[in-house]
Design a protein around this motif. Structure first.
Motif, PDB file in Angstrom:
ATOM      1  N   LYS A   1       3.943   8.119  -1.031  1.00  0.00           N
ATOM      2  CA  LYS A   1       3.219   6.933  -0.578  1.00  0.00           C
ATOM      3  C   LYS A   1       2.057   6.614  -1.505  1.00  0.00           C
ATOM      4  O   LYS A   1       1.689   5.449  -1.671  1.00  0.00           O
ATOM      5  N   ALA A   2       1.467   7.638  -2.120  1.00  0.00           N
ATOM      6  CA  ALA A   2       0.421   7.387  -3.110  1.00  0.00           C
ATOM      7  C   ALA A   2       0.976   6.614  -4.305  1.00  0.00           C
ATOM      8  O   ALA A   2       0.286   5.765  -4.886  1.00  0.00           O
ATOM      9  N   LEU A   3       2.219   6.886  -4.667  1.00  0.00           N
ATOM     10  CA  LEU A   3       2.856   6.163  -5.777  1.00  0.00           C
ATOM     11  C   LEU A   3       3.311   4.763  -5.378  1.00  0.00           C
ATOM     12  O   LEU A   3       3.275   3.835  -6.185  1.00  0.00           O
ATOM     13  N   LEU A   4       3.717   4.603  -4.135  1.00  0.00           N
ATOM     14  CA  LEU A   4       4.279   3.321  -3.702  1.00  0.00           C
ATOM     15  C   LEU A   4       3.226   2.276  -3.360  1.00  0.00           C
ATOM     16  O   LEU A   4       3.456   1.070  -3.539  1.00  0.00           O
ATOM     17  N   ARG A   5       2.072   2.699  -2.878  1.00  0.00           N
ATOM     18  CA  ARG A   5       1.074   1.728  -2.435  1.00  0.00           C
ATOM     19  C   ARG A   5       0.601   0.786  -3.547  1.00  0.00           C
ATOM     20  O   ARG A   5       0.497  -0.436  -3.322  1.00  0.00           O
ATOM     21  N   PRO A   6       0.309   1.253  -4.774  1.00  0.00           N
ATOM     22  CA  PRO A   6      -0.077   0.306  -5.826  1.00  0.00           C
ATOM     23  C   PRO A   6       0.989  -0.746  -6.103  1.00  0.00           C
ATOM     24  O   PRO A   6       0.672  -1.916  -6.361  1.00  0.00           O
ATOM     25  N   LEU A   7       2.255  -0.350  -6.040  1.00  0.00           N
ATOM     26  CA  LEU A   7       3.341  -1.299  -6.259  1.00  0.00           C
ATOM     27  C   LEU A   7       3.352  -2.365  -5.174  1.00  0.00           C
ATOM     28  O   LEU A   7       3.593  -3.550  -5.446  1.00  0.00           O
ATOM     29  N   GLU A   8       3.084  -1.956  -3.943  1.00  0.00           N
ATOM     30  CA  GLU A   8       3.062  -2.890  -2.820  1.00  0.00           C
ATOM     31  C   GLU A   8       1.931  -3.902  -2.980  1.00  0.00           C
ATOM     32  O   GLU A   8       2.116  -5.106  -2.754  1.00  0.00           O
TER      33      GLU A   8
END
Length: 466
Positions: free
Chosen positions: A51-58
């Protein structure tokens, strides 16, 4: 060396920690045995880093669809640094401090049953000690990646390597079409990999509503991911295999044969499921097998919880079951009062943090009908509420409720769209509490928020229900 406590928990992940915490709060003593990092898979290799990796993409995806915001982009090095901070740079000192502060004895080493209520612990330095449980031993060893035999000897990545990525492969193949495969495809594409998903079936997220997989497939394709449905790998090879460490490319290129097609990639990620980690727990020492654990055929002093029990492999489900077990052990010992009995058939909520997000709880429409329920389905576009339409200028997605006509209650809910995860707990409460839909219509959503989708959905139901 031998020591005694009331409860010995084998496995120091979040589930094991919760068992010990609630047992201790109920007046018992507890020890936690862990041979890797305290905090377990979720803290270091699954939920938190992914989720730490996915949040910036979101955030960037939202910004790119909002006029008035310019220059939104991701930085791979910064994304990986953020991941490292959330996994505490793979240092579990904070988790150990928390457990000891809660009153648990933390015992380092590999724990296995050596007799009734007895756990032998072997430390990395070869020393051994024996823990005796006055009341219970709890197996909370989690799960491990399932690797089909066709991929033996390839050094293929598992989810640990994907969340712990250090070297970004230029070409990455992902085998699988479930949650791990979809989320990993999203963040690896965001980090710059050319991602190809090899999906045996014809849909993504097969256990959810069909529209969920369709929306996620569209989103992944927009991010540059190639999805090959009906793909079956007949052979795989990697001549130059090297042990390079977590999250690094494990040698030379991997060659995959898919019928008449060949695919060469720099790394291969296997998202082919997980299985309970019961191989080295010492079950044979007390005359038990892994099947006995999964079927619940255990003596009164032995318990399993979380992934190791065969329950839904989700952190929040395991932690709930752990809290219940820890409290029950204390109540049975007479050191704490009995808790209110839990309801039957508690629904399992789940979120897929792709773009768009998928949030679901309870039955799908197909599952409800297969169980014999007479159901009514309400479905609306995700952008049909003012609050959700404001999130982006081109909101895509679907919201759906599955309602038991006879009981007049929600039995399933699925939301696919931006920030869909934040809608899920209201649905979970509605299902667990069996709140009549005629009453739900009086739970007024604030304007303009995404929760207005509840009003749109309830308005889609027949008037005799609402």
């Amino acid at each position: 060396m031998q020591r005694s406590v009331d409860v010995v928990v084998v496995g120091g992940g979040s589930v094991g920690e919760n068992v010990a915490q609630y047992a201790i709060e109920g007046g018992l003593s507890a020890a936690i045995v862990e041979h890797e990092l305290m905090g377990g898979e979720c803290s270091y290799y699954a939920c938190m880093p992914s989720k730490a990796l996915l949040r910036p993409l979101e955030v960037v995806a939202a910004a790119q669809h909002l006029p008035g915001v310019t220059g939104a982009h991701t930085d791979a090095d910064a994304m990986l640094a953020r991941r490292d901070s959330f996994v505490s740079h793979y240092d579990d000192a904070g988790q150990v401090s928390w457990a000891e502060g809660a009153g648990a004895a933390v015992v380092r080493g590999h724990g296995e049953l050596s007799g009734e209520r007895t756990v032998r612990v072997r430390a990395d330095d070869g020393s051994e000690q024996t823990l005796h449980a006055e009341r219970a031993v709890v197996i909370a060893t989690g799960s491990t990646a399932s690797i089909p035999s066709i991929y033996d000897g390839l050094g293929a990545w598992t989810s640990r390597d994907a969340t712990g990525v250090r070297e970004i492969p230029q070409r990455l193949a992902i085998v699988g079409g479930g949650v791990v495969a979809c989320e990993a495809a999203a963040w690896m594409a965001g980090l710059g990999s050319q991602v190809t998903m090899l999906v045996r079936g014809e849909t993504l997220l097969g256990g959810m509503e069909p529209f969920a997989g369709e929306h996620v497939a569209e989103g992944l394709r927009r991010a540059g991911v190639e999805i090959r449905f009906g793909a079956s790998v007949s052979s795989a090879s990697r001549p130059d295999l090297r042990d390079t460490g977590l999250g690094r490319i494990h040698g030379g290129p991997v060659s995959l044969s898919l019928g008449d097609d060949e695919l060469e990639v720099d790394e291969l990620l296997l998202a082919t499921g997980r299985r309970p980690a019961l191989d080295a727990v010492g079950l044979e020492a007390v005359g038990l097998s892994a099947e006995d654990v999964l079927e619940g055929r255990l003596p009164s002093w032995l318990h399993s919880v979380g992934d190791a029990s065969g329950a839904a492999m989700l952190t929040h489900t395991g932690k709930h079951d752990a809290r219940v077990l820890g409290s029950r052990l204390a109540a049975e010992a007479g050191t704490a009062p009995a808790e209110t009995p839990e309801p039957q058939d508690i629904p399992v909520p789940q979120v897929v943090f792709t773009d768009p997000q998928v949030a679901a709880v309870g039955c799908t429409e197909a599952q409800a009908r297969e169980s014999g329920l007479d159901v009514v389905v309400a479905q609306v576009p995700y952008g049909s509420a003012a609050g959700s339409a404001l999130l982006r200028d081109d909101v895509d997605g679907t919201a759906q409720l599955v309602v038991d006509r006879g009981a007049g209650v929600v039995v399933g809910a699925s939301f696919v769209g931006p920030e869909a995860a934040e809608l899920l707990h209201a649905a979970t409460i509605a299902i667990v509490g069996r709140v009549p839909v005629s009453l739900l219509r009086h739970a007024v959503p604030a304007y303009p928020t995404v929760s207005e989708l509840w009003l749109r959905l309830l308005e889609e139901l027949p008037r005799d229900l609402r």
